[in-house]
Scaffold this active site. Structure first.
Site, PDB file in Angstrom:
ATOM      1  N   GLU A 155       4.099  -3.075 -27.076  1.00 57.79           N
ATOM      2  CA  GLU A 155       4.155  -1.960 -26.199  1.00 57.79           C
ATOM      3  C   GLU A 155       2.986  -0.992 -26.630  1.00 57.79           C
ATOM      4  OE1 GLU A 155       8.192  -0.214 -26.270  1.00 57.79           O
ATOM      5  OE2 GLU A 155       8.528  -1.873 -24.546  1.00 57.79           O
ATOM      6  N   GLU A 312      11.118  -8.277 -22.186  1.00 60.87           N
ATOM      7  CA  GLU A 312      12.264  -7.639 -22.931  1.00 60.87           C
ATOM      8  C   GLU A 312      13.163  -7.072 -21.805  1.00 60.87           C
ATOM      9  OE1 GLU A 312      11.738  -4.516 -25.789  1.00 60.87           O
ATOM     10  OE2 GLU A 312      10.200  -5.402 -26.651  1.00 60.87           O
TER      11      GLU A 312
HETATM   12  C1  GLA Z   1      10.922  -1.658 -26.848  1.00 55.88           C
HETATM   13  C2  GLA Z   1      10.588  -2.219 -27.856  1.00 55.88           C
HETATM   14  C3  GLA Z   1      11.293  -2.842 -28.668  1.00 55.88           C
HETATM   15  C4  GLA Z   1      12.575  -2.033 -28.807  1.00 55.88           C
HETATM   16  C5  GLA Z   1      13.247  -2.000 -27.397  1.00 55.88           C
HETATM   17  C6  GLA Z   1      14.390  -1.174 -27.488  1.00 55.88           C
HETATM   18  O1  GLA Z   1      10.804  -2.021 -25.480  1.00 55.88           O
HETATM   19  O2  GLA Z   1       9.463  -2.983 -27.598  1.00 55.88           O
HETATM   20  O3  GLA Z   1      10.756  -3.413 -29.999  1.00 55.88           O
HETATM   21  O4  GLA Z   1      12.372  -1.129 -29.796  1.00 55.88           O
HETATM   22  O5  GLA Z   1      12.253  -1.072 -26.805  1.00 55.88           O
HETATM   23  O6  GLA Z   1      14.989  -0.866 -26.263  1.00 55.88           O
END
Ligand code: GLA
Ligand code: ZN
Length: 680
Positions: A155, A312
């Protein structure tokens, strides 16, 4: 026709972020993980995200054996690896030894070590440390048969205001403006005596310094974007040198606009993102969250015009929200199918196993602290795994949208920094989501593109609030309509150039007012509780009176036909909704924030007139949508999604075979709460 984005593993990916480094002293847990992954139909996991200290516990000492063992054990069990570079968080020893890598916030205070995304993208030391670890990783794993994709950092986000970044920013500005005189003009710095007389006087925007120069604010964000892209390009060099055939991605937070993710499209092989809507935060109807999520899925697909990966989403709750609400039964499969309907070739989760401690210990995982394979969540994931196994045929199928909506991050920055007519929310994203929702409710696929994208292939292009005209967008939009396209443009249009300087003379500028056949006179901001109305007469085909709010533009007509007029206030009788013939095409202008009822009615009528294909030729009940992907040889997949926790009924125009249930459905069909179907 899309090629398979992951050529090494041409299946619908099902997996999760996996952190074996947290369990190395409990080998029985790692063995159990493999057993459970197989049960859940997991075929890939993302490993190594945030693992830097486990990979390099001391400077220059690399400990990769544990990772290789994990990757090998997974591989012999049929589970592939999405291998991350660890650069989203740095080890403490590194921060201690090289404080220059620590991020400086806009208040000019250098952060302490901690958290993540807490590094400088300019720092030569951080870049070098990244190069070294990635070189070692690539040497060891780039040609490993299990590795299908590089997951670069995590991210990628944020900005750093340290002296190194300031110096780079000044260099960037010199290259862009050449002379200080030119920069001063483009930024209108004479205002409040902010004229720069030396490049060294220029600083990034700061709350306790210079937040007022809009051109500076925009250029700083552009610079941060470019600097981050540049870091990424450096970061992948050693990976690509070791094996150019392994694709690379970053997991985006599409809705995050601190940097412009669209600028990454060219340098990424695959687009991927992390989707976290606030499910179930109202009554039984989740269509609000579904529209939000569908929109960002479409943006991800449209960025490279190819299938993307859902990197994710939560197996049930996210623990960083105000309230951790569980996905209701069926919701996990439904959200997986939703992603696939919009072009995803995967459903991956954060996280595989709940960590035992620290800030995400109560974030949902496929496997909870009890390690059970009987938990409700685990069983929901198994159900999703079973369904995904049947969907490999979808991988190379395209969405082929006939409608595009323009969402432009640079324009958003400018709109939100405009200072008036509504500092309590200009509603750029709200307007876009309202428009998008009107297509979602009809089951009409939409591309979400920015001002740089090609318009020619669409039947309809919606252009909400194109306040800042950048590049040659205005010229291309006019050409598109002239050649027979249809555009719907809204209020707050064509007012500033790409440096945020107001156009002088007639607006919407750059000839957009000719295209629309209207001229802007003024704009009225309304408090949240205030309303006006727009009246459409019977000839408009939209007969009725619709509520309007927030922003009411006063325009005069040059050549347009007036379809709706304001009912109240000093601009009663003025045009609020118009259409203009321009060349072979048509341009609608919506001068105010219309309500959802109008939006739905208008777009239904317009799509009918333009013969835009719905995914399923039937009227969909509230909360239900349909999507479509088609392969080159004409196999069509129809996705039916019920985002309401109630049964719904639809009339199918023809019998369909639901691949997931293995049943043929026809005629009037009952959809269970949160039902998801993939039909041929
Ligand atoms: C983000 C991060 C993950 C985790 C999630 C939790 O998407 O990339 O590492 O922290 O949030 O929802
Ligand atoms: Zn910095």
């Amino acid at each position: 026709m899309s090629k398979n984005v992951i050529s090494k593993l041409p299946v619908m990916l099902h997996g999760a972020d996996y952190n074996p480094e947290q369990w190395l002293d409990m080998p029985e847990i790692l063995e159990r993980d493999i057993e459970l992954m197989k049960k859940a139909g997991v075929n890939c996991v993302s490993v190594g995200i945030f693992s830097w200290v486990s990979l390099e516990p001391e400077e220059g000492v690399y400990t990769f054996d544990w990772l290789e063992n994990v990757i090998n054990r997974l591989y012999v069990n049929g589970i592939y690896t999405v291998l991350a570079t660890p650069t989203g968080a740095k080890p403490s020893w590194m921060a201690k030894k090289y404080p220059e890598i620590l991020r400086v916030e806009s208040n000019r205070v250098r952060n302490l070590q901690g958290g993540r995304h807490n590094h400088c993208y300019t720092s030569p030391v951080y870049r070098e440390k990244t190069r070294l670890i990635n070189t070692e990783l690539a040497k060891r794993f780039a040609n490993h048969p299990a590795v299908i994709l590089w997951h670069v950092s995590n991210e990628i986000q944020g900005e750093c205001h340290c002296e190194l970044c300031q110096a780079e920013f000044r260099k960037w500005l010199k290259k862009k403006y050449r002379t200080l005189d030119n920069l001063n003009k483009q930024w209108w710095t004479c205002f409040w005596s902010h004229t720069y007389t030396d490049w060294e006087e220029i600083e990034s925007p700061a709350p306790h310094g210079e937040p007022c120069i809009h051109g500076l604010n925009l250029d700083w964000k552009r610079f941060c974007t470019e600097q981050t892209v540049d870091f990424y390009k450096e970061e992948i060099k050693p990976l690509k040198e070791a094996n150019p055939d392994i694709p690379a991605t970053i997991n985006m937070m599409a809705y995050y606009d601190g940097i412009d993710y669209w600028k990454f499209a060219e340098v990424l092989d695959i687009i991927s993102w992390d989707s976290y809507p606030m499910w179930h935060n109202g009554g039984t109807d989740d269509s609000g969250g579904a529209i939000w999520n569908a929109f960002w899925h479409d943006a991800m697909r449209s960025m490279k015009q190819q299938p993307f990966l859902l990197m994710e989403n939560t197996p049930s709750t996210a623990n960083w929200c105000g309230v951790s609400r569980h996905k209701r039964p069926g919701m996990n499969l439904l959200t997986a199918i939703q992603a696939i309907a919009h072009g995803s070739n995967s459903c991956q989760y954060f996280q595989w196993r709940q960590s035992r401690g620290s800030v995400e210990k109560f974030h949902s995982a496929v496997v909870g602290h009890n390690g059970s394979d009987k938990s409700r969540i685990f069983l929901e994931i198994c159900k999703t795994g079973d369904a995904l196994r049947k969907l490999d045929g979808v991988l190379t199928a395209d969405v082929n949208a006939q409608v595009a909506i323009i969402y432009d991050v640079e324009n958003k920055w400018a709109v939100e920094d405009s200072k008036g007519p509504r500092n309590e929310g200009m509603g750029y994203t709200d307007q876009i989501l309202q428009t998008y929702g009107s297509f979602w409710k009809q089951g009409i696929p939409v591309d979400v593109i920015n001002m740089d994208a090609d318009l020619e292939k669409y039947r309809l292009v919606c252009v909400p609030m194109p306040y800042m005209l950048r590049g040659d967008f205005a010229a291309r939009l006019k050409k598109y309509v002239e050649k027979g396209g249809t555009a719907v443009v809204t209020y707050f249009c064509g007012m500033v150039n790409e440096n945020d300087l107001c156009y002088l003379g007639e607006t919407p500028a750059e000839g957009i007012s000719d295209m629309l056949g209207v001229v802007f006179e003024d704009i009225d901001g309304l408090y949240d509780y205030q309303r006006n109305h727009v009246v459409f007469d019977s000839e408009s085909g939209l007969e009725g009176e619709y509520e309007t709010s927030k922003l009411c533009e006063i325009v005069t007509v040059k050549t347009a036909e007036v379809l709706g007029k304001y009912k109240e206030d000093f601009y009663a009788g003025y045009p609020a909704f118009t259409v203009n013939n321009y060349g072979k095409g048509k341009a609608y202008y919506q001068a105010t924030v219309m309500n959802g009822e109008f939006s739905d009615k208008f777009y239904k009528k317009l799509c009918g007139e333009l013969r835009i294909r719905r995914s399923l030729e039937t009227d969909l009940p509230q909360g239900v949508t349909a999507g479509r992907r088609m392969t080159e040889n004409g196999t069509e997949y129809i996705f039916i999604e019920n985002f309401v926790n109630e049964t719904r009924e639809i009339d199918l125009p023809y019998p369909l075979y639901d691949i997931i249930s293995g049943k043929t459905i026809s005629g009037r069909t009952v959809l269970e709460p949160y039902a998801a179907m993939v039909c041929k």
